[in-house]
Design a protein around this motif. Structure first.
Motif, PDB file in Angstrom:
ATOM      1  N   ILE A 341       8.926  -8.495 -18.464  1.00  0.00           N
ATOM      2  CA  ILE A 341       9.150  -9.129 -17.156  1.00  0.00           C
ATOM      3  C   ILE A 341      10.612  -9.532 -17.030  1.00  0.00           C
ATOM      4  O   ILE A 341      11.236  -9.355 -15.990  1.00  0.00           O
ATOM      5  N   LYS A 342      11.166 -10.031 -18.143  1.00  0.00           N
ATOM      6  CA  LYS A 342      12.577 -10.445 -18.110  1.00  0.00           C
ATOM      7  C   LYS A 342      13.499  -9.227 -18.078  1.00  0.00           C
ATOM      8  O   LYS A 342      14.458  -9.171 -17.332  1.00  0.00           O
ATOM      9  N   GLU A 343      13.149  -8.246 -18.923  1.00  0.00           N
ATOM     10  CA  GLU A 343      14.056  -7.121 -19.103  1.00  0.00           C
ATOM     11  C   GLU A 343      14.014  -6.102 -17.957  1.00  0.00           C
ATOM     12  O   GLU A 343      15.000  -5.452 -17.666  1.00  0.00           O
ATOM     13  N   TYR A 344      12.828  -5.965 -17.351  1.00  0.00           N
ATOM     14  CA  TYR A 344      12.686  -4.990 -16.269  1.00  0.00           C
ATOM     15  C   TYR A 344      12.196  -5.687 -15.006  1.00  0.00           C
ATOM     16  O   TYR A 344      11.025  -5.601 -14.657  1.00  0.00           O
ATOM     17  N   PRO A 345      13.081  -6.379 -14.328  1.00  0.00           N
ATOM     18  CA  PRO A 345      12.651  -7.124 -13.142  1.00  0.00           C
ATOM     19  C   PRO A 345      12.242  -6.190 -12.006  1.00  0.00           C
ATOM     20  O   PRO A 345      12.651  -5.024 -11.984  1.00  0.00           O
ATOM     21  N   VAL A 346      11.412  -6.718 -11.117  1.00  0.00           N
ATOM     22  CA  VAL A 346      10.920  -5.889 -10.010  1.00  0.00           C
ATOM     23  C   VAL A 346      11.114  -6.579  -8.663  1.00  0.00           C
ATOM     24  O   VAL A 346      11.275  -7.792  -8.593  1.00  0.00           O
ATOM     25  N   ASN A 347      11.100  -5.768  -7.626  1.00  0.00           N
ATOM     26  CA  ASN A 347      11.050  -6.266  -6.256  1.00  0.00           C
ATOM     27  C   ASN A 347       9.745  -5.801  -5.627  1.00  0.00           C
ATOM     28  O   ASN A 347       9.144  -4.817  -6.087  1.00  0.00           O
ATOM     29  N   LEU A 348       9.352  -6.505  -4.583  1.00  0.00           N
ATOM     30  CA  LEU A 348       8.123  -6.135  -3.888  1.00  0.00           C
ATOM     31  C   LEU A 348       8.469  -5.698  -2.471  1.00  0.00           C
ATOM     32  O   LEU A 348       9.135  -6.437  -1.737  1.00  0.00           O
ATOM     33  N   PHE A 349       8.053  -4.458  -2.110  1.00  0.00           N
ATOM     34  CA  PHE A 349       8.289  -3.939  -0.761  1.00  0.00           C
ATOM     35  C   PHE A 349       6.942  -3.811  -0.059  1.00  0.00           C
ATOM     36  O   PHE A 349       6.152  -2.919  -0.392  1.00  0.00           O
ATOM     37  N   LEU A 350       6.667  -4.725   0.859  1.00  0.00           N
ATOM     38  CA  LEU A 350       5.342  -4.752   1.482  1.00  0.00           C
ATOM     39  C   LEU A 350       5.292  -3.815   2.681  1.00  0.00           C
ATOM     40  O   LEU A 350       6.268  -3.708   3.436  1.00  0.00           O
ATOM     41  N   PHE A 351       4.157  -3.116   2.847  1.00  0.00           N
ATOM     42  CA  PHE A 351       4.072  -2.219   4.001  1.00  0.00           C
ATOM     43  C   PHE A 351       2.784  -2.357   4.812  1.00  0.00           C
ATOM     44  O   PHE A 351       2.640  -1.726   5.838  1.00  0.00           O
ATOM     45  N   ASP A 352       1.815  -3.163   4.342  1.00  0.00           N
ATOM     46  CA  ASP A 352       0.612  -3.296   5.181  1.00  0.00           C
ATOM     47  C   ASP A 352      -0.103  -4.617   4.959  1.00  0.00           C
ATOM     48  O   ASP A 352       0.141  -5.316   3.957  1.00  0.00           O
ATOM     49  N   LEU A 353      -0.954  -4.929   5.928  1.00  0.00           N
ATOM     50  CA  LEU A 353      -1.786  -6.140   5.852  1.00  0.00           C
ATOM     51  C   LEU A 353      -3.177  -5.750   6.351  1.00  0.00           C
ATOM     52  O   LEU A 353      -3.318  -5.190   7.436  1.00  0.00           O
ATOM     53  N   MET A 354      -4.190  -6.022   5.535  1.00  0.00           N
ATOM     54  CA  MET A 354      -5.538  -5.573   5.902  1.00  0.00           C
ATOM     55  C   MET A 354      -6.467  -6.719   6.258  1.00  0.00           C
ATOM     56  O   MET A 354      -7.528  -6.507   6.860  1.00  0.00           O
ATOM     57  N   TYR A 355      -6.090  -7.929   5.852  1.00  0.00           N
ATOM     58  CA  TYR A 355      -6.984  -9.069   6.087  1.00  0.00           C
ATOM     59  C   TYR A 355      -6.131 -10.330   6.062  1.00  0.00           C
ATOM     60  O   TYR A 355      -5.228 -10.466   5.241  1.00  0.00           O
TER      61      TYR A 355
END
Ligand code: ATP
Length: 598
Positions: A341-355
């Motif tokens: 988690i520290k070494e390979y950080p991530v981003n979140l790209f949201l594209f939908d909402l279902m509920y």
């Protein structure tokens, strides 16, 4: 309800492969099943105790312990059990044979008659199996064996056979989800007309047991009103593919929302209060791998009752640039999670909402869903809405496509914005079309195929698996049809890893859901999915995909690209998609020859 009934049906089901017969037998079993046990019986048929996404452990008792348990339950010495196993090669059959022998000895020697009075109940079997699966920690092995021996002692020979197979994780009934859905529709709706209703419910709540429970408690009509609920994954909406931008614009009727297509891991995020869960493309619970994403959702998403979807992408923390998706693999190894988690950080790209907040959004057009998503999100350098624009012509589409690629995306997702642009859970349709970077090949896209057999290598690789028989999924028949034999593209390490990967999946005979003319050195239970690229699709007499009088379809010069652990066999490329790719290729060749002749 007696377990005997289940064992008898398992025995019948195992002997047939025709989908129609399987469905009607299954339907017979459902009609004889106590309503309050319907969900459990559905899970048992699938060879599991609960859905994968619960993250609860399944049993998977090893051979050694099963041999011990059979010996203890029959009073036959362990080495004799082992010897019988060596000659029969199937522990289920061993249990059947030794239990029969044990009963005969008991009768002959008047020790006692086989226990008839105390027949196993389904509920008792299920509860005991659940105890075996969930007992952990010191001493749990003995507890597991003790409980299992208790079951085996009470079991008839046939029951023992299926108990052993179940615990071993090798039930082999050849029944896919689609067959269970058909049988539920027929049993409780009276005809296959109910199939679309049952299927829609399953698409919104990918838990066959839950669907069975709703039917059992409230009747099949209630399925019509089913909505998604946080905690049970929705089957993901999938995209069609096209290489020609003009065709794409025609398909979306001239206007579309165009998103960057991120190359990461698809994430379906569920939140109910403080409980946040992340499900993968194949609906497994991957929350533990993405505790950082859980924190992003807690901090930056306003609602506490939602189901949203996006792509998790590794990011270079220095430059903010997207990194290759393979980096996410580091997060699969449990003991290295915190480091990864520290070494390979991530981003979140949201594209939908279902509920959202009690409301089902799956029937809303995409722009409404996108608006709702934007309203609950506090975007920042970690959480984003997928980059997008609205286009109404090919030039704008292509400009955005090139921009997406130069920003490190795989291409774009072109999404219809018509009033009908609902979230089509569990289906691949023309509402979403993917346009990807060219692979410098005749084939416009890669395919994801299932391993159904393996061949040993020659020379240096003698005695080791070196090529794989690959199949596409036929959803109509719920079977796997072969497309090619892939022998290249594997690194040395991948070949090495393949030996262990395949070992536990090898089987003596062809799996009932596999349709093949080729006979590999070893048959493999359909489970592993690999991404394959090839030169072109051709007609071949050797393969069974889309087979007609001229032959089947096959991929020429296939090359292995990578394992697709995020896909289950039923998510593999379908026979119809291969057929479609073949037709497109023919069209391309025709156009080329017309151009050349002008
Ligand atoms: P599929 O999921 O369609 O079976 P696949 O897993 O092989 O195919 P691709 O063909 O590369 O993947 O494309 C679909 C995937 O693209 C989605 O499953 C999703 O994970 C990803 N994706 C990335 N960006 C988007 C986006 N903006 N909208 C929808 N999906 C996206």
């Amino acid at each position: 309800m007696k377990f005997k009934l289940i064992a008898e049906y398992f025995d019948k089901l195992e002997k047939i492969t025709s989908r129609i017969q399987l469905t009607s037998l299954l339907s017979e079993l459902f009609s004889k099943t106590d309503r309050d046990l319907l969900d459990k019986v559905v899970y048992l048929i699938q060879g599991r105790l609960w859905p994968d996404f619960t993250g609860l452990p399944e049993i998977g008792m090893g051979e050694k312990y099963l041999i011990k348990a059979i010996a203890m339950a029959t009073g036959i010495k362990e080495d004799e059990v082992e010897r019988t196993y060596k000659s029969i090669g199937d522990l289920g059959e061993v249990a059947l044979s030794l239990k029969t022998k044990h009963n005969e000895v008991n009768i002959l020697s008047f020790i006692k008659a086989p226990e008839k009075t105390n027949e196993l109940e389904v509920k008792e079997v299920y509860d005991d199996l659940a105890k075996i699966a969930t007992s952990m920690g010191g001493g749990s092995r003995d507890i597991k064996i003790r409980i299992f021996v208790g079951l085996l002692k009470k079991a008839s020979p046939l029951e023992a056979k299926y108990l052993v197979r179940f615990v071993e994780g090798r039930l082999r009934l050849g029944i896919g989800d689609a067959t269970v859905l058909d049988a539920l529709a027929i049993t409780f709706g009276g005809s296959a007309d109910y199939r679309p209703i049952v299927e829609r419910a399953y698409n919104l709540r990918a838990d066959l047991g839950n669907i069975a429970r709703v039917i059992a408690n409230d009747g099949i009509e209630k399925l019509k009103n089913i909505t998604p609920i946080p905690g049970i994954p929705i089957r993901p909406m999938l995209a069609e593919r096209l290489a020609d931008p003009k065709e794409i614009m025609d398909k979306v009727k001239g206007k579309a929302l165009v998103d960057y297509k991120y190359d990461g891991e698809r994430a379906q995020i569920h939140r109910s209060g403080d409980d946040i869960k992340i499900f993968s493309r194949r609906m497994e619970n991957i929350t533990a791998q993405y505790l950082d994403v859980v924190a992003y959702v807690k901090d930056y998403v306003k609602s506490k009752d939602l189901i949203i979807e996006g792509e998790i992408v590794p990011i270079d923390p220095e430059s903010g640039e997207m990194r290759p998706f393979q980096e996410l693999m580091h997060r699969r190894r449990k003991n290295e999670i915190h480091e990864a988690i520290k070494e390979y950080p991530v981003n979140l790209f949201l594209f939908d909402l279902m509920y959202l907040d009690g409301k089902d959004f799956t029937n809303e057009p995409i722009l409404n869903r996108r608006r709702a998503l934007e309203e609950i999100l506090e975007t920042n350098d970690k959480v984003h809405i997928a980059s997008h624009i609205i286009v109404d012509n090919v030039t704008d589409l292509m400009n955005y496509f090139y921009q997406a690629i130069s920003d490190g995306s795989e291409g774009v997702m072109v999404k219809s914005i018509s009033e009908e642009s609902v979230y089509q859970a569990g289906s691949r349709g023309w509402l979403w079309i993917k346009l990807k970077r060219d692979y410098q090949s005749e084939m416009a896209d890669t395919v994801d195929l299932v391993v159904v057999g393996a061949f040993y290598g020659k020379g240096k690789r003698g005695g080791k698996y070196s090529s794989l028989l690959m199949a596409a999924y036929n959803p109509e028949k719920d079977v796997f049809e072969t497309v090619c034999k892939v022998a290249s593209g594997f690194s040395d390490q991948e070949l090495e890893d393949m030996q262990t990967k395949l070992e536990s999946l090898k089987r003596a005979d062809k799996h009932p859901r596999v349709v093949s003319q080729m006979v590999p050195d070893v048959w493999i239970t359909p489970s592993l999915v690999a991404e394959i690229i090839g030169a072109e699709i051709t007609i071949s007499p050797l393969h069974t995909c889309c087979k007609n009088d001229r032959g089947g379809l096959s991929i020429r010069f296939p090359r292995f690209l990578r394992w697709r652990d995020d896909k289950s066999p039923d998510d593999a490329t379908t026979n119809l998609e291969i057929q479609e790719m073949y037709s497109k290729q023919l069209k391309k060749v025709e156009e080329k020859s017309i151009d050349e002749n002008i």
